[in-house]
Design an enzyme around this catalytic site. Structure first.
Site, PDB file in Angstrom:
ATOM      1  N   ASP A  11       0.856  -1.170   0.000  1.00 25.90           N
ATOM      2  CA  ASP A  11       0.000   0.000   0.000  1.00 25.90           C
ATOM      3  C   ASP A  11       0.903   1.235   0.000  1.00 25.90           C
ATOM      4  O   ASP A  11       2.076   1.165   0.375  1.00 25.90           O
ATOM      5  CB  ASP A  11      -0.881  -0.040   1.253  1.00 25.90           C
ATOM      6  N   MET A  12       0.344   2.372  -0.408  1.00 25.18           N
ATOM      7  CA  MET A  12       1.166   3.583  -0.486  1.00 25.18           C
ATOM      8  C   MET A  12       0.933   4.529   0.689  1.00 25.18           C
ATOM      9  O   MET A  12       1.759   4.643   1.577  1.00 25.18           O
ATOM     10  CB  MET A  12       0.926   4.284  -1.830  1.00 25.18           C
ATOM     11  N   GLY A  46      -4.992   2.635  -3.459  1.00 24.38           N
ATOM     12  CA  GLY A  46      -6.265   3.236  -3.829  1.00 24.38           C
ATOM     13  C   GLY A  46      -6.086   4.402  -4.781  1.00 24.38           C
ATOM     14  O   GLY A  46      -7.054   4.895  -5.367  1.00 24.38           O
ATOM     15  N   LYS A 173      -8.187  -5.067  -3.368  1.00 24.31           N
ATOM     16  CA  LYS A 173      -6.759  -5.306  -3.560  1.00 24.31           C
ATOM     17  C   LYS A 173      -6.413  -6.793  -3.583  1.00 24.31           C
ATOM     18  O   LYS A 173      -5.442  -7.198  -4.237  1.00 24.31           O
ATOM     19  CB  LYS A 173      -5.950  -4.581  -2.484  1.00 24.31           C
ATOM     20  N   SER A 197      -5.053   0.283   6.250  1.00 25.46           N
ATOM     21  CA  SER A 197      -6.458   0.680   6.273  1.00 25.46           C
ATOM     22  C   SER A 197      -7.373  -0.446   5.805  1.00 25.46           C
ATOM     23  O   SER A 197      -6.913  -1.505   5.364  1.00 25.46           O
ATOM     24  CB  SER A 197      -6.675   1.927   5.398  1.00 25.46           C
ATOM     25  N   ASN A 199      -9.062  -0.766   3.170  1.00 24.57           N
ATOM     26  CA  ASN A 199      -8.905  -1.193   1.782  1.00 24.57           C
ATOM     27  C   ASN A 199      -7.724  -2.146   1.596  1.00 24.57           C
ATOM     28  O   ASN A 199      -7.527  -2.695   0.512  1.00 24.57           O
ATOM     29  CB  ASN A 199      -8.820  -0.002   0.823  1.00 24.57           C
TER      30      ASN A 199
END
Length: 248
Positions: A11-12, A46, A173, A197, A199
């Site tokens: 994730d970023m 996201g 994801k 998070s 997501n």
């Protein structure tokens, strides 16, 4: 070196990136070391492709990428493999919900990011990927969530405790990383997935090793196999040191 894991899915925001939206030198160094030892590093975000790509280029990534929470899978930079669009009628209904509560919202179309300040009247003429709401009013956010659940056909997550992110039902994801594994000839059990998070929850649950950042939402920590340092404390570097370069 641990040979169990072949793909690092990152994730970023809140994970790879510091709170200043930068990749720290320490984290960058360890990612490059992992790549040099044959580990695929995949951004799983996201964000839109355009917002994620500069960081992929900074890291020298040529491997597949998952963007917009799984609504797009890229075989390589600029090489689209799969795209999942949202029903236009659902976009109209979600816009109606946002307008009713007078809350901040945004929506990713294939070629543009719209929000409360620049919304389009040409909803039918767009290909839509994701819709999002943001409010720090817990009661309003809960009411929006209830209305979204009543609509059906939606995958509802978040990228912070104050927002809601909506993709087509069944798209997340985890489905994106499964397709990346297929492209690379890997099993999901060979994946380390890292996030903070809701997501990230699906892929953290499915991966061979699910990792929550120290700054992750509690439900993500509860579901992860391990918890590492925060995004401002080089948690990604810790993941690589402990679970890729440690001996089996």
């Amino acid at each position: 070196m641990n040979t169990t894991y072949k793909l690092l899915a990152l994730d970023m925001d809140g994970t790879l990136l510091t709170n200043e939206h930068q990749i720290s030198p320490e984290t960058s160094s360890w990612i490059k070391r992992a790549q040099e030892h044959g580990i695929h590093v995949c951004l799983s975000t996201g964000r839109s492709f355009g917002n994620a790509l500069p960081f992929g280029e900074q890291l020298g990534l040529a491997t597949p990428m998952v963007t917009v929470n799984g609504s797009e899978i890229w075989r390589a930079p600029h090489d689209l493999y799969q795209r999942y669009l949202m029903d236009v009628d659902l976009i109209k209904k979600m816009y109606g919900i946002a307008a009713h509560y007078d809350t901040w919202f945004w929506a990713y179309a294939v070629d543009h990011l719209y929000n409360k300040e620049n919304w389009t009247t040409e909803i039918d003429g767009q290909e839509w990927l994701k819709f999002g709401f943001h409010t720090e009013d817990d009661d309003v956010r809960h009411q929006i969530l209830m209305e979204l659940q009543d609509l059906g056909g939606l995958e509802i997550t978040n990228s912070s405790p104050h927002n809601l992110e909506i993709n087509p039902q069944g798209i997340n994801k985890a489905t994106g990383i499964a397709q990346v594994c297929s492209l690379l000839g890997l099993e999901v059990s060979q994946v380390i997935a890292v996030g903070d998070s809701m997501n990230d929850l699906a892929v953290i649950q499915k991966a061979g090793l699910g990792v929550a950042m120290g700054n992750a939402q509690q439900v993500v920590k509860d579901e992860a196999d391990v918890v590492v340092a925060s995004n401002d404390e080089d948690g990604i570097a810790e993941v690589i040191r402990k679970y890729i370069f440690a001996k089996e």
